[in-house]
Write an enzyme that holds these catalytic residues in place. Structure first.
Site, PDB file in Angstrom:
ATOM      1  N   ARG A 277       1.223  -1.321   0.119  1.00  0.00           N
ATOM      2  CA  ARG A 277       0.299  -0.210  -0.375  1.00  0.00           C
ATOM      3  C   ARG A 277       0.998   1.573  -0.050  1.00  0.00           C
ATOM      4  NH1 ARG A 277      -2.362  -0.058   4.959  1.00  0.00           N
ATOM      5  NH2 ARG A 277      -0.166   1.420   5.072  1.00  0.00           N
TER       6      ARG A 277
ATOM      7  N   TYR B 197     -17.138  16.632 -15.676  1.00  0.00           N
ATOM      8  CA  TYR B 197     -17.090  14.944 -15.881  1.00  0.00           C
ATOM      9  C   TYR B 197     -17.957  15.397 -14.642  1.00  0.00           C
ATOM     10  CZ  TYR B 197     -16.882  10.152 -13.854  1.00  0.00           C
ATOM     11  OH  TYR B 197     -17.120   9.028 -13.463  1.00  0.00           O
TER      12      TYR B 197
ATOM     13  N   ASP C  46      -7.303  18.783 -14.617  1.00  0.00           N
ATOM     14  CA  ASP C  46      -8.211  17.614 -15.036  1.00  0.00           C
ATOM     15  C   ASP C  46      -7.576  17.936 -16.278  1.00  0.00           C
ATOM     16  OD1 ASP C  46      -8.614  15.643 -16.212  1.00  0.00           O
ATOM     17  OD2 ASP C  46     -11.096  15.107 -14.853  1.00  0.00           O
TER      18      ASP C  46
ATOM     19  N   LYS D 293      -8.291   6.254 -18.979  1.00  0.00           N
ATOM     20  CA  LYS D 293      -8.973   6.792 -20.770  1.00  0.00           C
ATOM     21  C   LYS D 293      -7.476   6.454 -21.285  1.00  0.00           C
ATOM     22  CE  LYS D 293     -12.438   7.938 -18.091  1.00  0.00           C
ATOM     23  NZ  LYS D 293     -12.477   7.724 -16.458  1.00  0.00           N
TER      24      LYS D 293
END
Length: 388
Positions: A58, A111, A183, A208
């Site tokens: 992690r 978005y 973004d 994406k």
């Protein structure tokens, strides 16, 4: 791993960095591709004696670390961080930046999941927000408040492909003592470098264009400043929504072909936008590569090319738009974007349903295309038939 920026030769081009930056041959085997370290914990040489800084995956994992170095190099940043999703990256960033009572300026076109995070999650914890037209720096300046800690920008925006002036907004943010967050998902670092234009941090849904093959969910942050990058890394570990080794490996693999894929996405999108402009059943086309687009000159200045996303409004209203989505064959009806295959969707009912009734609500007659890398003549035929 506090500074991931200058690990490569300054003269190397993007295409070279995408393949090599942060991705040396494996020290143990000489493998030219970073292996998938599918491991949770690591042997220590005595208490606290870590080999290469790894103790628990992690906190850090070699496969993820390679991706994070690569992300930092591609965006020209000091620290890259990989997450389990784009929204996980956004959540980490906002909880690092904000405390109850703070304020954020958000775009009027963004978005739907980003809007939902502000309006349905962070608002409950005392974070306030104001919507502004980020394509107008004056509108953003007017929206700034004394406790504004971040100005959030998508450029090109989702789904109306508006273009915002990153350099001008960086000046607004600096005057306000706020961070400029960009973004960069729609453009990818191949087409646009927000940090070089003055942004403080870049956000990506690596699902994406970075991944590029519709087979992985991921997110990323890249910080311009080392100290802020360390703050983000602390919260990444404390909150735990990290990219797993296999997901990090898939994104790394996708990035290696990002440049050649984006060239094809852009070329195909330009042809499709031109066809849609001339089509009698199309009311309006949103694509920054069109000379009549309001942000065309700015996009030409701050982007290498105009991207692979095209949106358009259909004459006949919502029912006509839904019919186009249903009739398309090569354009697969589905959410997401940026994969090698072309997708079509109805934002009002799909990706932006959470923005219904808000200042970010999108037109019901809008169709959004993620233009893939298929033969463009086949894609043009498919759209003409869907519009017929």
């Amino acid at each position: 791993m506090t500074d991931q920026h200058n690990e490569h030769h300054p003269s190397e081009h993007f295409e070279t960095l995408a393949i090599h930056a942060g991705q040396p041959a494996d020290a143990g085997t000489g493998a030219v591709v970073t292996p998938i370290y599918q491991v949770s914990t690591y042997k220590q040489d005595g208490v606290g004696g870590l080999r290469g800084g790894y103790e628990y995956s992690r906190s850090a994992n070699p496969t993820r670390s390679a991706l994070e170095r690569n992300l930092a190099a591609l965006e020209g940043g000091r620290r890259g961080l990989a997450f389990a999703s784009g929204l996980a990256a956004e959540d980490c960033l906002l909880r690092t930046l904000l405390v109850p009572g703070d304020h954020v300026v958000i775009p009027n076109d963004a978005y739907g999941g980003t809007f939902r995070l502000f309006a349905r999650v962070l608002e409950r914890w005392g974070v306030t927000w104001t919507v502004a037209d980020t394509s107008d720096p004056g509108s953003v300046r007017d929206a700034v408040q004394p406790r504004t800690k971040a100005i959030w920008v998508e450029t090109p925006s989702n789904p109306l492909l508006a273009i915002s002036d990153i350099t001008a907004l960086a000046e607004v943010a600096q005057q306000a003592g706020a961070k400029l967050v960009v973004d960069n998902t729609f453009a990818s670092p191949y087409l646009q470098q927000p940090l070089a234009l003055g942004a403080d941090v870049v956000v990506h849904s690596t699902t994406k264009y970075m991944g590029g093959h519709s087979d992985v969910i991921g997110g990323a942050l890249v910080a311009a400043d080392t100290a802020f990058g360390e703050e983000l890394a602390y919260h990444q570990n404390a909150m735990g929504a990290v990219a797993g080794p296999f997901d990090a490996w898939l994104v790394s693999r996708g990035i290696k072909t990002l440049a050649v894929r984006m060239d094809r996405h852009c070329a195909n999108a330009e042809r499709i936008a031109a066809m849609l402009v001339a089509h009698p059943k199309v009311a309006e086309v949103y694509y920054p590569g069109l000379p009549e687009h309001a942000g065309h000159e700015l996009a030409a200045k701050q982007m290498k090319a105009f991207g692979g996303m095209v949106s358009f409004r259909v004459k006949g209203g919502e029912d006509a738009a839904l019919a186009v989505c249903d009739r398309a064959r090569l354009f697969t009806l589905g959410e997401s974007l940026g994969g090698v295959e072309s997708l079509i969707e109805h934002p009002s009912r799909m990706t932006h349903a959470s923005a219904a009734g808000s200042p970010l609500e999108v037109p019901a007659d809008l169709v959004r295309l993620s233009v893939g890398i298929e033969a463009v003549d086949d894609l043009l035929t498919d759209l003409r038939e869907a519009l017929a």
